[in-house]
Design an enzyme around this catalytic site. Structure first.
Site, mmCIF file in Angstrom:
data_model
loop_
_atom_site.group_PDB
_atom_site.id
_atom_site.type_symbol
_atom_site.label_atom_id
_atom_site.label_comp_id
_atom_site.label_asym_id
_atom_site.label_seq_id
_atom_site.Cartn_x
_atom_site.Cartn_y
_atom_site.Cartn_z
ATOM 1 N N THR A 158 0.712 -1.378 -0.074
ATOM 2 C CA THR A 158 -0.106 0.029 0.082
ATOM 3 C C THR A 158 0.818 1.125 -0.121
ATOM 4 O O THR A 158 0.323 2.499 -0.691
ATOM 5 C CB THR A 158 -0.934 -0.087 1.235
ATOM 6 N N SER A 191 1.845 -7.711 -0.624
ATOM 7 C CA SER A 191 3.063 -8.434 0.394
ATOM 8 C C SER A 191 2.646 -10.011 0.479
ATOM 9 O O SER A 191 3.226 -10.739 0.805
ATOM 10 C CB SER A 191 2.916 -7.881 1.741
ATOM 11 N N THR A 211 1.563 -4.287 4.266
ATOM 12 C CA THR A 211 1.355 -4.530 5.717
ATOM 13 C C THR A 211 0.814 -5.813 6.021
ATOM 14 O O THR A 211 1.039 -6.392 6.999
ATOM 15 C CB THR A 211 0.320 -3.599 6.359
HETATM 16 N N1 ASP Z 1 -3.007 -3.934 2.139
HETATM 17 C C1 ASP Z 1 -1.809 -4.291 1.981
HETATM 18 C C2 ASP Z 1 -0.859 -3.134 2.613
HETATM 19 O O1 ASP Z 1 -1.029 -2.598 3.810
HETATM 20 C C3 ASP Z 1 -1.493 -4.746 0.845
HETATM 21 C C4 ASP Z 1 -0.182 -5.360 0.776
HETATM 22 O O2 ASP Z 1 0.107 -6.118 2.152
HETATM 23 O O3 ASP Z 1 0.619 -5.649 -0.119
HETATM 24 O O4 ASP Z 1 0.244 -2.854 2.136
#
Ligand code: ASP
Length: 339
Positions: free
Chosen positions: A9, A56, A88
């Protein structure tokens, strides 16, 4: 200092590179992220490396083994510390993997963002600045890999993502944060014992490890498929302090005779017990049937440790010793009689 970006993100915008579904996707590289925070110039001289550009959940252990190698290389060349930015969703696992894999004392700090750069009030720039401030501080040395988020400093071994969208999603339910950032300075309020790491992986391929959760009324019939699906180990998130329905212990014992089966608490906080309950399916019963205790590690973190141990070709007794010594290395649990 080096900033490695892996996507997520914090790096997600809708500049046109997205697939047919629309929305934001990881398009920004490390240089974009660093250039968006001019204050970083006053903290450290930064090398920006776009290591991966993915959500991720797409990261693999092989990416982390490679990243750990790159981090160690930078440390050998004299880097004071390293920052990793990523999605995250898997930080609680990737940061712990780096904690186990990267040797040496210098800080490795992982961060990300909950609000992408197209939203009002994105948290990525503030998190990146705080992460670099923590990584640049000599106080952060010797603490293992850290996760800096929302101006809090968490140990990789304890941190969990506890909310799907809040900017305060990262918490360490068992131990609390080890410190915070104020006016650009880290305040470390307790220091952690050195974590017992894992031997370097024998290659970049890490064998698959399954993670199952005990739930009310389930007979855990998936256990019978674990081996035939090619898994090399299993982590079972058990109830409370380490309990499963009595009717599944036979299948668990059979499996544990053939591959490592580790049990953790599905509560995600506290640790599993060793010697309190005595009914079929209790922690005492599971230990007597050859299962291995995850101790204070939650399910996903126990799976990271088991995966890396199997990647390092550890046998069953090596796995058992590693879980025991890692738990013993993180604080004492002995009752000391001061006489
Ligand atoms: N929602 C996720 C983030 O907070 C997407 C990810 O983990 O790539 O980055």
């Amino acid at each position: 200092m080096t900033v490695f970006s892996l996507g997520g993100t914090i790096a997600s915008t809708n500049g046109g590179e997205t697939g047919s579904v629309g929305g934001v996707a990881p398009e920004l590289g490390a240089r974009d992220l660093v250039e968006a925070v001019p204050q970083l110039r006053h903290v450290a001289e930064l090398e920006a490396v776009s290591f991966r550009q993915v959500p991720s959940g797409d990261l693999l252990f092989s990416d982390l083994v490679e990243l750990a190698g790159e981090i160690e290389k930078r440390m050998e060349e004299g880097a004071a510390g390293v920052v990793v930015t990523q999605g995250t969703d898997t930080i609680e696992e990737t940061a712990f993997a780096l904690d186990l894999l990267v040797r040496g004392d210098r800080p490795v700090v992982v961060t990300g963002a909950m609000r992408n750069p197209t939203l009002a009030g994105p948290d990525g720039p503030a998190n990146l600045l705080a992460a670099v401030q923590v990584a640049a501080s000599s106080q952060s040395a010797g603490l293992g890999t850290l996760v800096v988020f929302n101006d809090e400093i968490h140990a990789a071994r304890f941190v969990r993502k506890t909310h799907s969208s809040s900017t305060a999603a990262f918490r360490s339910p068992t131990a609390g944060p080890i410190g915070w950032v104020y006016e650009g300075r880290p305040r470390i309020v307790y220091r952690l014992p050195t974590l017992k790491g894992v031997p370097g992986p024998a290659g970049v391929t890490v064998p698959p490890v399954a993670l199952l959760t005990a739930t009310l009324g389930d007979d855990l019939r998936l256990l019978s498929q674990v081996e035939s699906l090619g898994y090399s180990g299993l982590v079972l998130e058990a109830f409370g302090v380490g309990h499963v329905p009595g009717r599944v212990v036979g299948a668990l014992e059979d499996l544990a005779a053939r591959l490592p089966v580790v049990f953790a608490s599905r509560t995600g906080s506290g640790e599993v017990f060793k010697e309190t309950y005595g009914f079929p399916g209790s922690e005492r019963d599971l230990l007597s049937r050859g299962l291995i205790s995850a101790g204070f590690l939650d399910g996903p973190k126990a799976r990271v440790l088991l995966s890396l141990l199997l990647g390092a070709r550890q046998d069953l007794s090596g796995v058992r010793d590693a879980f025991e010594s890692l738990n013993a290395s993180v604080g004492s649990s002995e009752i000391r009689n001061e006489g």
